[in-house]
Write a protein that holds these residues in place. Structure first.
Motif, PDB file in Angstrom:
ATOM      1  N   GLY A   4      -0.366 -11.124   1.470  1.00 46.41           N
ATOM      2  CA  GLY A   4      -1.190 -10.538   0.406  1.00 46.41           C
ATOM      3  C   GLY A   4      -0.617 -10.877  -0.949  1.00 46.41           C
ATOM      4  O   GLY A   4      -0.422 -12.044  -1.276  1.00 46.41           O
ATOM      5  N   ASP A   5      -0.304  -9.850  -1.735  1.00 49.26           N
ATOM      6  CA  ASP A   5       0.281 -10.061  -3.069  1.00 49.26           C
ATOM      7  C   ASP A   5       1.789 -10.212  -3.029  1.00 49.26           C
ATOM      8  O   ASP A   5       2.426 -10.366  -4.063  1.00 49.26           O
ATOM      9  CB  ASP A   5      -0.070  -8.883  -3.987  1.00 49.26           C
ATOM     10  N   ASN A   6       2.376 -10.148  -1.843  1.00 45.30           N
ATOM     11  CA  ASN A   6       3.827 -10.227  -1.703  1.00 45.30           C
ATOM     12  C   ASN A   6       4.253 -11.502  -0.989  1.00 45.30           C
ATOM     13  O   ASN A   6       3.451 -12.158  -0.323  1.00 45.30           O
ATOM     14  CB  ASN A   6       4.361  -9.013  -0.922  1.00 45.30           C
ATOM     15  N   SER A  51       6.901  -8.883  -4.814  1.00 44.36           N
ATOM     16  CA  SER A  51       5.683  -9.437  -5.387  1.00 44.36           C
ATOM     17  C   SER A  51       5.954 -10.869  -5.842  1.00 44.36           C
ATOM     18  O   SER A  51       7.103 -11.262  -6.084  1.00 44.36           O
ATOM     19  CB  SER A  51       5.218  -8.590  -6.567  1.00 44.36           C
ATOM     20  N   ARG A  52       4.913 -11.647  -5.942  1.00 42.24           N
ATOM     21  CA  ARG A  52       5.062 -13.035  -6.410  1.00 42.24           C
ATOM     22  C   ARG A  52       5.726 -13.063  -7.781  1.00 42.24           C
ATOM     23  O   ARG A  52       6.616 -13.861  -8.039  1.00 42.24           O
ATOM     24  CB  ARG A  52       3.701 -13.721  -6.476  1.00 42.24           C
ATOM     25  N   SER A  53       5.302 -12.160  -8.645  1.00 38.78           N
ATOM     26  CA  SER A  53       5.853 -12.097  -9.998  1.00 38.78           C
ATOM     27  C   SER A  53       7.353 -11.808  -9.975  1.00 38.78           C
ATOM     28  O   SER A  53       8.137 -12.480 -10.651  1.00 38.78           O
ATOM     29  CB  SER A  53       5.120 -11.019 -10.797  1.00 38.78           C
ATOM     30  N   ARG A  84       3.452  -2.433  -9.085  1.00 36.91           N
ATOM     31  CA  ARG A  84       4.069  -3.326  -8.103  1.00 36.91           C
ATOM     32  C   ARG A  84       4.369  -2.579  -6.821  1.00 36.91           C
ATOM     33  O   ARG A  84       4.587  -1.374  -6.817  1.00 36.91           O
ATOM     34  CB  ARG A  84       5.314  -3.997  -8.667  1.00 36.91           C
ATOM     35  N   HIS A  85       4.415  -3.287  -5.711  1.00 39.63           N
ATOM     36  CA  HIS A  85       4.673  -2.667  -4.402  1.00 39.63           C
ATOM     37  C   HIS A  85       6.139  -2.481  -4.189  1.00 39.63           C
ATOM     38  O   HIS A  85       6.939  -3.241  -4.542  1.00 39.63           O
ATOM     39  CB  HIS A  85       4.105  -3.548  -3.288  1.00 39.63           C
TER      40      HIS A  85
END
Length: 89
Positions: free
Chosen positions: A19-21, A48-50, A88-89
């Protein structure tokens, strides 16, 4: 505060997108019981990608900075990484 022991790594597996991670699996090359080479997983980092890009930026910048100065700059940059967005997760 608490102590966290260092984890020695010699390589990384392919990034896994979740997903976003991202998950980054780090390993150490060693000899198995029968003497053949193997890679033993020592940690899996999920973020997270960021955040993962920010961490990678700090590592690359630290590798190309003058020793001593890198430690001071790295501390400042690391503190900025900790101030991540609330979502953020």
């Amino acid at each position: 505060p608490f102590c966290v022991s260092d984890t020695f790594v010699t390589g990384a597996g392919p990034l896994q997108f979740m997903g976003d991670n991202l998950r980054l699996t780090l390993f150490v090359s060693q000899r198995s019981y029968d003497g053949s080479p193997e890679n033993a997983v020592v940690t899996k980092l999920v973020g997270s990608r960021s955040d993962m890009l920010k961490i990678a930026e700090v590592i690359v910048r630290g590798c190309y900075t003058i020793p001593g100065k890198a430690e001071r700059d790295g501390q400042r940059i690391f503190l900025e990484i900790l101030e991540a967005p609330a979502e953020r997760h």
